[in-house]
Design an enzyme around this catalytic site. Sequence first.
Site, PDB file in Angstrom:
ATOM      1  N   TYR A 188       1.494 -18.522 -10.923  1.00  0.00           N
ATOM      2  CA  TYR A 188       1.854 -18.308  -9.427  1.00  0.00           C
ATOM      3  C   TYR A 188       2.604 -17.941  -9.098  1.00  0.00           C
ATOM      4  CZ  TYR A 188       3.844 -23.065  -9.325  1.00  0.00           C
ATOM      5  OH  TYR A 188       4.634 -24.456  -9.708  1.00  0.00           O
ATOM      6  N   CYS A 189       3.049 -17.589  -8.007  1.00  0.00           N
ATOM      7  CA  CYS A 189       4.335 -16.839  -7.901  1.00  0.00           C
ATOM      8  C   CYS A 189       4.190 -16.424  -6.105  1.00  0.00           C
ATOM      9  CB  CYS A 189       5.061 -15.565  -8.239  1.00  0.00           C
ATOM     10  SG  CYS A 189       3.671 -13.978  -7.741  1.00  0.00           S
ATOM     11  N   THR A 190       5.116 -15.969  -5.172  1.00  0.00           N
ATOM     12  CA  THR A 190       4.856 -16.071  -3.773  1.00  0.00           C
ATOM     13  C   THR A 190       3.602 -15.498  -3.112  1.00  0.00           C
ATOM     14  OG1 THR A 190       7.474 -16.353  -3.498  1.00  0.00           O
ATOM     15  CG2 THR A 190       6.432 -15.369  -1.671  1.00  0.00           C
TER      16      THR A 190
END
Length: 583
Positions: free
Chosen positions: A217-219
């Site tokens: 996951y990331c922003t």
Amino acid sequence: MGTSSCGDGEKQRIEDEEQYGVLLYYKYTSVPDVDELVSFYESSCNSLCLLGRVRISPHGVNVTVGGKLTALEEHIAAAKLNILFEGTDFKLASCHHPLNDKVAQECGFTSLSIRVVEELVTFSPCPLLKSPEISNAGKHLSAAEFHSVLQSASRDGKSENKELVLLDARNLYETRIGKFESENVETLDPEIRQYSDLPTWIDQNAEKLKGKNVLMYCTGGIRCEMASAYIRSKGAGFENTFQLYGGIQRYLEQFPSGGFFKGKNFVFDHRISVGSSKEDMIGSCLLCNNTFDDYSPRCRCSFCRMLVLVCNHCRVKGDIYVCELCNKHGKGEVPLSLDLSNQPSVSNGDDTRRKLRILCLHGFRQNASGFKGRTGSLAKKLKNISELVFIDAPHELQFIYQTATPPSGVCNKKFAWLVSPDFDKSSETGWTVTQCQFDPLQYQNQTEGFEKSLTYLKAIFAEKGPFDGILGFSQGAAMAAAVCGKQEQLIGEIDFRFCVLCSGFTPWPLLEKEEKGSIKCPSLHIFGSQPGKDRQIVTQASSDLAGLFDDGCATIIEHDFGHIIPTKSPYIDEIKAFLYQFI
């Protein structure tokens, strides 16, 4: 391409009449006509008074812009008319108008910046290496699917689910204010300063990922695209790599109470961070360790310029802050001789970043002050993008003379990185008569003293680092090349991103076991193109050294001069072009 801004009167009207918003979206796709797409964004964003960043490459677009909500909706509608944007996830959020001019300027929200770039996000630590195929990216999981996987793991009842790991693809300062947590699932935090450090972390921790179901996951999702493709490119055992579609932003929209995400989502616009309805806080002050998660003061590490959390009580103007990564690598105590209160910076139009810090290694029988003088023209022409740091080598040499008696007067000490096997420390007088005329091939016999020089460099990096790169001249280039050959073994002690090797040679036997193209460090090789022009180091020796570096990482500049670093065009322009890749 360019930068523009709305007039003050128009901006005030927007604030008064309309609610403000921020739009984020990206799309990896083949762009048949980059110039046409640039024209679209210039026309659409300027006419709608949208401010922010637009990055366009032959492989797609990455956009973060702000403006009134109706204008952003108009822009989305216009983009959707282009088949390139079919299936694009347009993430639109309402928010307050930028209130902090400093934050807005640093985030690029006081102007419109449209640029054509090679990579939408800089993934590789070597800008010259080919990026992984985006078509091999991990399978997208919707927010609901991602949540369901974690929910199933938490209901499993096992102390830890060995087959599942969470992998955070963001920078350390982002993870310090928010992250996913599931009781039975291990969360891997690479603790990186910048996204381009992630491939190295993946390489060094591949065993933690192999054979697992990896949830990345990331922003907003774009960083997971490239990173998941890189993991999957490692082959068998890495196929089950998944990514959260739409990133944390879409997850918090789906689960406004936070779900498995704790804290706040760091964002790269004037909002700074976005939390859930729970408003839980997991960040803490760097100095007092009290709960704190507000990056709006924009406090930065005095060494590497990474954002750090410093609460209102501890924050004092002019203070020197040391981030946890620099502190971990031995930079917790600032040497009295090192003034970091006013670190030089370079503006790239979007934000203000620290200049490249380059450690400079002089040649044989030279010293720091002499090398600094000889490279004065180079330093002047690079002053806007780099800071050159000069040091003496650790091996002090005797003064030599060919006259009947030693010269009178005081001479500056001379030093070396590598010495011959019969090297003897300075005599009491410091002078010795030379036994022969100058031997242009003497460097081939200077094979001793490396370990002492390496230990010395470790201390320099700990006390005066960090450094983005190493520049070596002649024997200094040979020393730098030897360090490049051991770069993986020196992680945490001598960390750098590139090297510049001027009139270098292969320091046998230090690199005799290296195969052609085996050194992966990004490198710039500068040497004379005509044999005989450089009377100290033959052209072939510098060319052979360049051949030890991976073709995808090595850039070669051949010039028409002798034993120097050229600063005239076109050479200085090529040097700048190489360095700009790391800013």
